[in-house]
Design a protein around this motif. Structure first.
Motif, mmCIF file in Angstrom:
data_model
loop_
_atom_site.group_PDB
_atom_site.id
_atom_site.type_symbol
_atom_site.label_atom_id
_atom_site.label_comp_id
_atom_site.label_asym_id
_atom_site.label_seq_id
_atom_site.Cartn_x
_atom_site.Cartn_y
_atom_site.Cartn_z
ATOM 1 N N SER A 60 0.943 -1.302 -0.185
ATOM 2 C CA SER A 60 0.042 0.009 -0.020
ATOM 3 C C SER A 60 0.896 1.185 -0.068
ATOM 4 O O SER A 60 0.544 2.346 -0.634
ATOM 5 C CB SER A 60 -0.960 0.132 1.213
ATOM 6 O OG SER A 60 -1.466 1.166 1.112
ATOM 7 N N GLU A 61 1.932 1.300 0.662
ATOM 8 C CA GLU A 61 2.780 2.297 0.794
ATOM 9 C C GLU A 61 3.414 2.737 -0.545
ATOM 10 O O GLU A 61 3.767 3.705 -0.958
ATOM 11 C CB GLU A 61 4.127 2.205 1.796
ATOM 12 C CG GLU A 61 3.457 2.149 3.291
ATOM 13 C CD GLU A 61 4.295 1.890 4.548
ATOM 14 O OE1 GLU A 61 5.459 1.226 3.942
ATOM 15 O OE2 GLU A 61 4.235 1.859 5.603
ATOM 16 N N GLU A 62 4.028 1.616 -0.953
ATOM 17 C CA GLU A 62 4.569 1.886 -2.508
ATOM 18 C C GLU A 62 3.735 2.212 -3.513
ATOM 19 O O GLU A 62 3.979 2.895 -4.388
ATOM 20 C CB GLU A 62 5.594 0.429 -2.750
ATOM 21 C CG GLU A 62 6.425 -0.058 -1.778
ATOM 22 C CD GLU A 62 7.715 0.972 -2.239
ATOM 23 O OE1 GLU A 62 7.746 1.739 -3.105
ATOM 24 O OE2 GLU A 62 8.486 0.966 -1.026
ATOM 25 N N ARG A 63 2.453 1.592 -3.333
ATOM 26 C CA ARG A 63 1.508 1.887 -4.402
ATOM 27 C C ARG A 63 1.192 3.505 -4.415
ATOM 28 O O ARG A 63 0.813 3.909 -5.415
ATOM 29 C CB ARG A 63 0.089 0.993 -4.258
ATOM 30 C CG ARG A 63 -0.888 0.940 -5.411
ATOM 31 C CD ARG A 63 -1.654 -0.172 -5.520
ATOM 32 N NE ARG A 63 -2.681 0.120 -4.177
ATOM 33 C CZ ARG A 63 -3.773 0.933 -4.426
ATOM 34 N NH1 ARG A 63 -4.108 1.380 -5.650
ATOM 35 N NH2 ARG A 63 -4.587 1.319 -3.520
ATOM 36 N N LYS A 64 1.135 4.030 -3.240
ATOM 37 C CA LYS A 64 0.780 5.569 -3.048
ATOM 38 C C LYS A 64 1.756 6.374 -3.701
ATOM 39 O O LYS A 64 1.430 7.393 -4.036
ATOM 40 C CB LYS A 64 0.457 5.658 -1.535
ATOM 41 C CG LYS A 64 -0.936 5.107 -0.950
ATOM 42 C CD LYS A 64 -1.078 5.392 0.304
ATOM 43 C CE LYS A 64 -2.347 4.878 1.097
ATOM 44 N NZ LYS A 64 -2.338 4.906 2.523
ATOM 45 N N LYS A 65 2.884 5.876 -3.767
ATOM 46 C CA LYS A 65 4.188 6.462 -4.435
ATOM 47 C C LYS A 65 4.197 6.651 -5.941
ATOM 48 O O LYS A 65 4.589 7.564 -6.259
ATOM 49 C CB LYS A 65 5.559 6.110 -4.094
ATOM 50 C CG LYS A 65 5.655 6.009 -2.587
ATOM 51 C CD LYS A 65 6.945 5.117 -2.505
ATOM 52 C CE LYS A 65 7.403 4.952 -0.780
ATOM 53 N NZ LYS A 65 8.686 4.340 -0.603
ATOM 54 N N ILE A 66 3.193 6.015 -6.570
ATOM 55 C CA ILE A 66 3.104 5.875 -8.067
ATOM 56 C C ILE A 66 2.282 7.291 -8.570
ATOM 57 O O ILE A 66 1.152 7.377 -7.974
ATOM 58 C CB ILE A 66 2.349 4.661 -8.527
ATOM 59 C CG1 ILE A 66 3.213 3.573 -8.278
ATOM 60 C CG2 ILE A 66 2.246 4.761 -10.243
ATOM 61 C CD1 ILE A 66 2.594 2.041 -8.390
ATOM 62 N N GLN A 67 3.243 8.022 -9.111
ATOM 63 C CA GLN A 67 2.274 9.360 -9.682
ATOM 64 C C GLN A 67 1.756 9.055 -11.055
ATOM 65 O O GLN A 67 2.421 8.962 -12.064
ATOM 66 C CB GLN A 67 3.118 10.368 -9.744
ATOM 67 C CG GLN A 67 3.735 10.600 -8.265
ATOM 68 C CD GLN A 67 2.821 11.513 -7.405
ATOM 69 O OE1 GLN A 67 2.189 12.290 -7.724
ATOM 70 N NE2 GLN A 67 3.007 10.818 -6.145
ATOM 71 N N VAL A 68 0.499 8.945 -11.017
ATOM 72 C CA VAL A 68 -0.414 8.677 -12.477
ATOM 73 C C VAL A 68 -0.358 9.927 -13.098
ATOM 74 O O VAL A 68 -1.009 10.848 -12.748
ATOM 75 C CB VAL A 68 -1.748 7.898 -12.063
ATOM 76 C CG1 VAL A 68 -2.466 7.804 -13.328
ATOM 77 C CG2 VAL A 68 -1.566 6.652 -11.380
ATOM 78 N N LYS A 69 0.142 10.005 -14.319
ATOM 79 C CA LYS A 69 -0.195 11.003 -15.094
ATOM 80 C C LYS A 69 -0.757 10.613 -16.391
ATOM 81 O O LYS A 69 -0.172 9.943 -17.396
ATOM 82 C CB LYS A 69 1.337 11.699 -15.483
ATOM 83 C CG LYS A 69 2.081 12.184 -14.302
ATOM 84 C CD LYS A 69 3.314 13.005 -14.700
ATOM 85 C CE LYS A 69 4.010 13.420 -13.227
ATOM 86 N NZ LYS A 69 5.326 14.149 -13.760
ATOM 87 N N ILE A 70 -1.984 10.846 -16.661
ATOM 88 C CA ILE A 70 -2.858 10.537 -17.708
ATOM 89 C C ILE A 70 -2.283 11.228 -19.204
ATOM 90 O O ILE A 70 -2.341 12.509 -18.956
ATOM 91 C CB ILE A 70 -4.462 10.801 -17.443
ATOM 92 C CG1 ILE A 70 -4.641 9.956 -16.102
ATOM 93 C CG2 ILE A 70 -5.019 10.325 -18.672
ATOM 94 C CD1 ILE A 70 -6.095 10.137 -15.770
ATOM 95 N N PRO A 71 -1.726 10.760 -19.925
ATOM 96 C CA PRO A 71 -1.331 11.460 -21.215
ATOM 97 C C PRO A 71 -2.580 12.193 -21.947
ATOM 98 O O PRO A 71 -3.692 11.825 -21.780
ATOM 99 C CB PRO A 71 -1.081 10.311 -22.308
ATOM 100 C CG PRO A 71 -0.954 9.043 -21.148
ATOM 101 C CD PRO A 71 -1.700 9.300 -20.057
ATOM 102 N N LYS A 72 -2.250 13.501 -22.344
ATOM 103 C CA LYS A 72 -2.996 14.194 -23.070
ATOM 104 C C LYS A 72 -3.738 13.433 -24.287
ATOM 105 O O LYS A 72 -3.156 12.563 -24.889
ATOM 106 C CB LYS A 72 -2.502 15.488 -23.772
ATOM 107 C CG LYS A 72 -3.224 16.575 -24.154
ATOM 108 C CD LYS A 72 -2.409 17.672 -24.919
ATOM 109 C CE LYS A 72 -3.178 18.803 -25.486
ATOM 110 N NZ LYS A 72 -2.568 20.009 -26.232
ATOM 111 N N ASP A 73 -5.144 13.896 -24.506
ATOM 112 C CA ASP A 73 -5.829 13.111 -25.258
ATOM 113 C C ASP A 73 -6.113 11.533 -25.405
ATOM 114 O O ASP A 73 -6.615 10.790 -26.199
ATOM 115 C CB ASP A 73 -5.204 13.218 -26.634
ATOM 116 C CG ASP A 73 -5.128 14.632 -27.039
ATOM 117 O OD1 ASP A 73 -5.941 15.492 -26.668
ATOM 118 O OD2 ASP A 73 -4.155 15.188 -27.753
ATOM 119 N N PHE A 74 -5.609 10.855 -24.258
ATOM 120 C CA PHE A 74 -5.641 9.245 -24.010
ATOM 121 C C PHE A 74 -7.173 9.037 -23.737
ATOM 122 O O PHE A 74 -7.630 8.015 -24.099
ATOM 123 C CB PHE A 74 -4.903 9.117 -22.903
ATOM 124 C CG PHE A 74 -5.163 7.382 -22.521
ATOM 125 C CD1 PHE A 74 -4.512 6.610 -23.278
ATOM 126 C CD2 PHE A 74 -5.929 7.066 -21.225
ATOM 127 C CE1 PHE A 74 -4.683 5.179 -22.840
ATOM 128 C CE2 PHE A 74 -6.054 5.851 -20.815
ATOM 129 C CZ PHE A 74 -5.511 4.744 -21.797
#
Length: 363
Positions: A60-74
């Motif tokens: 859970s700790e490691e998963r929270k570190k992932i910064q999701v950046k949704i690509p433009k126009d995806f």
């Protein structure tokens, strides 16, 4: 009394003999009395380790570190998805609704694969990891569905919420792996069929559905590990073209090369998971990917082993279920394609909510 015991012995012996005569498939496991125990993967493939403790807190700790950046126009807007569906009513098409959920239209027949529409991958849609992108359309946007296909019992493929909310339970046919039928009949579905690996059925007299093995496992509750089956589905169109809708799977040696030969049909398009593979930060001794989910290059290797003409990436870009960047998976998939004999046109990625005609995909 002795006579009674003798009769019981004969009955038990004859039951076991009958099971032997039926040549019980390797992936079915029974005890010495003929009682079902579980399903398993094919010969030689490592089994799910029941004893391995899952470090939930660290994960859970490691998963929270992932910064999701949704690509433009995806992301394609819902209203635009619906317009595309309307304008293609007379065309055969494949629509990616998100994660591993697809709507397949073939000659006025609508097939829905692994429907998952709620916000979380968990019980009742209230618990478990939350998706960062909602499904591309809503359940109410669906056309009249002729067939629902379920690959396995993990909760972002086998949705309790969808089972309850879906309305046309009387007319829609549902095909599921072995021992999953009751999960639908108890919700009022009237036309439910279980298939085992390599078993086939036909819908509308012209579309053939064949269950194909995958390297995975099943569980939807604490105590039901591998109590139900798991499988992909090979769909043979009236034209003879084929689409393999992939269950979550890993890769093990040349297993899929054997599967491809045994299927005996050319696969024009296969959808395969490229996400949920990296857990190295919580299991440092683990190999690069899990046994049960392929990384992007391994999905391409499976497609190559199958002899598939085209492969479409799936099971990423909607929810974080592991410790890799869900959008980096697409880049890795594209960059690895040439090594396995694929290119930009044959190693395919969709935008969220993208619809493509089968004429485009299969030719």
């Amino acid at each position: 009394m002795k006579f009674f015991l003798f009769i019981i012995f004969l009955f038990s012996f004859s039951s076991l003999a009958a099971m032997d005569n039926k040549k019980i498939p390797y992936h079915h496991v029974y005890d010495q009395n003929g009682n079902f125990l579980k399903f398993r993967n094919g010969p030689g493939i490592p089994e799910f380790d029941r004893k391995r403790k899952w470090p939930w807190r660290k994960f859970s700790e490691e998963r929270k570190k992932i910064q999701v950046k949704i690509p433009k126009d995806f992301v394609i807007k819902r209203e635009d998805v619906l317009k595309k569906m309307e304008t293609n009513k007379s065309n055969d098409y494949l629509l990616w609704i998100g994660h591993n959920t697809y709507l397949l239209h073939i000659e006025n027949t609508y097939i829905l694969f692994d429907p998952w529409f709620e916000k979380r991958a968990g019980f009742f849609g209230l618990f478990g990891p939350k998706r960062f992108l909602d499904a591309a359309i809503k359940i109410s946007d669906l056309p009249k569905i002729d067939l629902i296909l379920i690959s396995h019992s993990h909760l972002e493929h086998f949705s309790r919420d969808f089972r309850g909310r879906y309305k046309d339970k009387r007319n829609t046919k549902v095909i599921v792996p072995l021992r999953m039928g009751p999960y639908y009949t108890r919700y009022g579905y009237k036309n439910v069929q279980e298939l085992d690996w390599r078993e086939s059925t036909t819908i509308k007299d012209n579309i053939k559905i064949t269950a194909v093995e995958a390297i995975h496992w099943s569980r939807s509750f604490i105590n039901d590990l591998n109590q139900t089956g798991w499988q992909s589905y090979l769909i043979t169109l009236p034209s003879g073209k084929t689409i393999l809708l992939g269950c979550d799977t890993g890769i093990y040696k040349d297993t899929y090369k054997r599967i491809g030969k045994e299927i005996g049909q050319k696969i024009n398009l296969v959808t395969l998971n490229i996400g949920s593979w990296d857990f190295r930060k919580i299991f440092p001794n683990q190999k690069v990917s899990t046994i049960y989910h392929t990384k992007p290059s391994e999905a391409l290797e499976i497609a190559q082993q199958l002899g598939a003409e085209k492969v479409k990436a799936s099971h990423t870009g909607n929810i974080v279920l592991s410790l890799e960047d869900p959008f980096k998976n697409f880049e890795l998939f594209k960059s690895a394609a040439p090594k396995y004999g694929y290119n930009d046109k044959t190693a395919i990625t969709f935008k969220h909510g993208e619809l493509r005609t089968l004429e485009n995909l299969l030719n």
